[in-house]
Scaffold this motif. Sequence first.
Motif, PDB file in Angstrom:
ATOM      1  N   TYR A 286       0.856  -1.326  -0.092  1.00 22.45           N
ATOM      2  CA  TYR A 286      -0.046  -0.002   0.236  1.00 22.45           C
ATOM      3  C   TYR A 286       0.929   0.971  -0.065  1.00 22.45           C
ATOM      4  O   TYR A 286       2.105   1.055   0.107  1.00 22.45           O
ATOM      5  CB  TYR A 286      -0.917  -0.080   1.163  1.00 22.45           C
ATOM      6  CG  TYR A 286      -0.237   0.272   2.626  1.00 22.45           C
ATOM      7  CD1 TYR A 286      -0.300   1.553   3.130  1.00 22.45           C
ATOM      8  CD2 TYR A 286       0.292  -0.772   3.363  1.00 22.45           C
ATOM      9  CE1 TYR A 286       0.426   1.629   4.317  1.00 22.45           C
ATOM     10  CE2 TYR A 286       0.806  -0.587   4.449  1.00 22.45           C
ATOM     11  CZ  TYR A 286       0.863   0.705   4.992  1.00 22.45           C
ATOM     12  OH  TYR A 286       1.638   0.961   6.310  1.00 22.45           O
ATOM     13  N   LYS A 300      -5.347  -5.340   5.305  1.00 24.19           N
ATOM     14  CA  LYS A 300      -5.517  -4.150   4.534  1.00 24.19           C
ATOM     15  C   LYS A 300      -5.971  -2.944   5.383  1.00 24.19           C
ATOM     16  O   LYS A 300      -7.086  -2.198   5.095  1.00 24.19           O
ATOM     17  CB  LYS A 300      -6.645  -4.344   3.518  1.00 24.19           C
ATOM     18  CG  LYS A 300      -6.123  -5.721   2.556  1.00 24.19           C
ATOM     19  CD  LYS A 300      -7.271  -5.794   1.573  1.00 24.19           C
ATOM     20  CE  LYS A 300      -6.870  -7.049   0.631  1.00 24.19           C
ATOM     21  NZ  LYS A 300      -7.230  -8.321   1.371  1.00 24.19           N
ATOM     22  N   ASP A 301      -5.687  -2.759   6.640  1.00 29.07           N
ATOM     23  CA  ASP A 301      -6.204  -1.913   7.489  1.00 29.07           C
ATOM     24  C   ASP A 301      -4.914  -1.131   8.448  1.00 29.07           C
ATOM     25  O   ASP A 301      -5.269  -0.839   9.621  1.00 29.07           O
ATOM     26  CB  ASP A 301      -6.984  -2.512   8.641  1.00 29.07           C
ATOM     27  CG  ASP A 301      -6.562  -3.671   9.201  1.00 29.07           C
ATOM     28  OD1 ASP A 301      -5.471  -4.052   8.691  1.00 29.07           O
ATOM     29  OD2 ASP A 301      -7.261  -4.337  10.129  1.00 29.07           O
ATOM     30  N   SER A 303      -2.904   1.733   9.994  1.00 30.74           N
ATOM     31  CA  SER A 303      -3.368   2.930  10.781  1.00 30.74           C
ATOM     32  C   SER A 303      -3.167   4.071   9.839  1.00 30.74           C
ATOM     33  O   SER A 303      -2.227   4.332   9.208  1.00 30.74           O
ATOM     34  CB  SER A 303      -2.583   3.194  11.899  1.00 30.74           C
ATOM     35  OG  SER A 303      -3.069   4.577  12.347  1.00 30.74           O
ATOM     36  N   THR A 305      -5.032   4.638   6.935  1.00 30.35           N
ATOM     37  CA  THR A 305      -4.959   4.301   5.571  1.00 30.35           C
ATOM     38  C   THR A 305      -6.462   3.726   4.985  1.00 30.35           C
ATOM     39  O   THR A 305      -7.170   3.678   6.270  1.00 30.35           O
ATOM     40  CB  THR A 305      -4.275   3.090   5.087  1.00 30.35           C
ATOM     41  OG1 THR A 305      -4.464   1.981   5.938  1.00 30.35           O
ATOM     42  CG2 THR A 305      -2.609   3.324   5.291  1.00 30.35           C
ATOM     43  N   THR A 306      -7.012   3.806   3.983  1.00 30.88           N
ATOM     44  CA  THR A 306      -8.398   3.302   3.591  1.00 30.88           C
ATOM     45  C   THR A 306      -8.048   2.229   2.680  1.00 30.88           C
ATOM     46  O   THR A 306      -6.853   1.837   2.144  1.00 30.88           O
ATOM     47  CB  THR A 306      -8.939   4.276   2.865  1.00 30.88           C
ATOM     48  OG1 THR A 306      -8.145   4.700   1.590  1.00 30.88           O
ATOM     49  CG2 THR A 306      -9.459   5.611   3.856  1.00 30.88           C
ATOM     50  N   ILE A 307      -9.085   1.391   2.204  1.00 27.44           N
ATOM     51  CA  ILE A 307      -8.935   0.327   1.295  1.00 27.44           C
ATOM     52  C   ILE A 307      -8.478   0.827  -0.017  1.00 27.44           C
ATOM     53  O   ILE A 307      -7.772  -0.261  -0.624  1.00 27.44           O
ATOM     54  CB  ILE A 307     -10.116  -0.318   1.289  1.00 27.44           C
ATOM     55  CG1 ILE A 307     -10.172  -1.822   0.510  1.00 27.44           C
ATOM     56  CG2 ILE A 307     -11.233   0.529   0.351  1.00 27.44           C
ATOM     57  CD1 ILE A 307      -9.266  -2.822   1.461  1.00 27.44           C
ATOM     58  N   TYR A 310      -4.616   0.403  -0.592  1.00 24.99           N
ATOM     59  CA  TYR A 310      -4.388  -0.893  -0.793  1.00 24.99           C
ATOM     60  C   TYR A 310      -4.743  -1.247  -2.323  1.00 24.99           C
ATOM     61  O   TYR A 310      -4.290  -2.559  -2.803  1.00 24.99           O
ATOM     62  CB  TYR A 310      -4.927  -2.230   0.027  1.00 24.99           C
ATOM     63  CG  TYR A 310      -4.162  -2.039   1.411  1.00 24.99           C
ATOM     64  CD1 TYR A 310      -2.994  -2.748   1.748  1.00 24.99           C
ATOM     65  CD2 TYR A 310      -4.719  -1.025   2.464  1.00 24.99           C
ATOM     66  CE1 TYR A 310      -2.644  -2.776   2.951  1.00 24.99           C
ATOM     67  CE2 TYR A 310      -4.074  -0.846   3.740  1.00 24.99           C
ATOM     68  CZ  TYR A 310      -2.947  -1.776   4.083  1.00 24.99           C
ATOM     69  OH  TYR A 310      -2.388  -1.802   5.220  1.00 24.99           O
TER      70      TYR A 310
END
Length: 667
Positions: A286, A300-301, A303, A305-307, A310
Motif C-alpha cells: 500500500y 488491509k487496515d 493505521s 489508511t483506507t482500502i 491498498y
Amino acid sequence: MKKHILFSSVIIAGAMVTGCSENAWNDHLDGFEGGYTYNEKITTTYTLTATDYETIGKTLAAVATTDAEKAAASAIQSNHYFDKSSVYPAAVAIPYLLNPTSSDYFIYSNGSVAEITFLEASATPEEIGQIASAQTYTLSNSDYQTVWDSETAFISSFAPENPASSNLPSILKSHFPDAEEGQYAVVSYNVANENPMFGYPDAPIPTGALVTGDLTSGSYYLAGPEKGVVAANLTSNYGYLPSFEVTFSGEEVSGVDPSTQLFIFESTGTAGEFFIQDPATEKYYYQSGTYNSFNVSAGKDASGTTIDNYTWIVTAKNDNTWQIMNKGVSKWIQTPFGSYSTWGSYNYKGDDNDNFPTLFAPADDDDAEVAEIPLYTPVYQGKNTVYYYNGSAWSEAEGVISVNPSDYTEMGFSNNSLTDPELYIPLYLKTALPYAMAGDEIYVAYNIKTNSCSCDLFVFDGSSWTMNNNALEEVTGAFTKNNGTWTFTKYLGKAIFDLFEEQEIQRDRTYLIVSGAVCATPVSATNSYGYLLTTPVSIASNQIVMQNEVNGFTFASTYEVNGQTYTVPEGKFLIRDSNERYLYLQGSYSSFNLRAESPALEADGSVVAGYLFSATMNADGTWTITNDRGEGNIRNIYYSPSYSNFAAYASQGASDLLPTLYILAEE
C-alpha cells in the motif's frame, strides 16, 4: 577353437634306396633274371608335388566309370588337393601313385611305411552358413535405459561398471523369445572404456511469458525491458523495490527468481482493480502520504489508511506496458529511471518520461522436476559381436570374431562394408589376434545387414591368415605296404573319431564319450577321484578330429596282474583313461574313482563289480553305459548340463543326457 597341426616334410625325388641295382625294382616280373630282392622294412617321408596330383588325377580318370568318379579325378588334377568328401579321397587316391610298377615305392617290402604329406579339403563347415544367416539386432535407447535402470540417467553405451557381457544375454533372450538351440545372432552396440558420471543438473532457469490483453488474478513479474531488470519484493515493511538484472528477449524474460520476484495480483472484485501481495510473507502493498516508496501490511487496515491505499488500478497501454496506479494516492509504479536504481511509485506519467513496467507470467518450467542426467559421457565406439544360443541361454560364440565399424574405417572402407575379404581380413586378423598359433582357425563375420552377414573361415599357418572355407589343410598320412599293396593306415599328428553306430561295443577300442558339442575329459592325473569334466568338440560329417587321443577312454576286455593277462566276463569291459588308470564306482558316490596298473580283485580273483561296465545302444543313437554292483545299486553315465560334467547316477534327472560314442579310427 579347433586347431590343426601342420607338418613340414622334406620333399624327396623318390624313395629309392641307395645300394640297389638300377633294375632291382623290377625283379618281381616273370622272366626277369638276376634282380635284387629287397626285404628290409623302411619308413620314408614324402610331400606330394603339383605333378603328383596331376599324375594321380590322370591315373584315376583312366579307371573312372561314373560321372562322379570322372569329376573327382579331374578335380584332383586341376586343384592339386584331395577332397575328403569325394569318391576319391586321399586314402583312396594316393595308393594309385604308390602301387604302379613304375613307382619308386613298388620295390618296398611288406611292412614298410610311407608318411605322405598332402593337401586335403573337408566339406564347408556348417558354421559358415549358420553365421551367415544369423539374425541381427542393434540396441536401442530403450535397451540402454533398461541397462542403466533409468530413463534419464543413462548413456547409449555399455561401460566397465555395466558391461555388455552382463547384459546382452538377457536383452537377446527378450528380443528373440523363440530362439532355438544352435541359433546365432550378431549384436551391434556401443562400448566405452570409461564409466559415465550421473548427477542432478542446476535447477532449470525460470522464465516468464509476456502478458498482454486483459489482466486476471495471478502471479506476475514486474519487468523494465529497457534496462532488462525486474522488481523484487521488499525485505522490510517499507522502502523502494530492489531491482535485479535479467535476460529479456521481447516475448520472454529469463533468469528470474520466483521465490523473491513474483507479485500476486488479487482482484478486488472491481474490473481492473487489484490488491498486490508478497507471496512469501503474504503481506499486502500500500501507499500513504506523500511518500514514493512502498509499505507492506499483514492486512488491509494499517493505521491512517483506507482500502483505496491498498487498491491498484491496472490499465494496459498500447506498447505492452501497464499503468499500475495506487488508487488512494494517485501514484504510478515505475521502473528505475535516471539515477534511480530501485522501483518507486510516482505522481507523474508524462509520455516522454514514464517508465511503466511490463508484466510476465511465470512459465510452467519454473516448477519442473529436476531429473538425474549424465554429467559426463565418455567417448564410446560401435562394436559387433556374434552370440550363440545353446537352448537355454545366449553367450558369446566361441571361435568367431566380427569386424567392427572402426575396423572398416581403418581398412579404408565406409558404410561398414568391405570388398576383397580374402585380402583385407587377413591383415585385420593379424592385428586383432596377435598371439595366434599355427593351425588356429577363426570364423569372421562381416558386412552385417538386416538378418544376414558374410562369414568366412580363416586359418593361420604360423605367419599369415588365409581364407579356407573348405578347411583345406596340409596333413600327413601313413600308408603301409602289406601283401604287396600300399593302403592308407592312419593320419599322423591327429586323432580321428567316427560316430560309433554299431549295435554292440567293440572292446579294446578307444572312444570319446560325447554329449552335444562336448566330450568327457580324464580326471586330472593329480587326483584320485572326480567327475569327468568336458571340453568342446567340433563335429563334421559324424566325425571329430582332435590333436591327440588324450580325451579317449579305452573299453578294455583284459588286464594284467603280475605279468599275467586276464579277461573280464563277456559283455563287460573296463574303462581305462589316457593316464592308464581304471575308472570305478564305490559307495553312493556319483563321481569316479581311479586306480592305476590293474583293477581291484575280489578274494576269488574276479574283478570288483565297481570296475565292470556294460553298454547298450538306444534307438536315438545314444548309449546307456551301466555299472551294476548288485543289490539294486545300478548306475548309468549321464551328462549333466547343469554341472557341465559326466557322472554316474542311479536315476536320470530332468536335464541329464545319455552320451553318444565316437570310436578312434583303427590303424
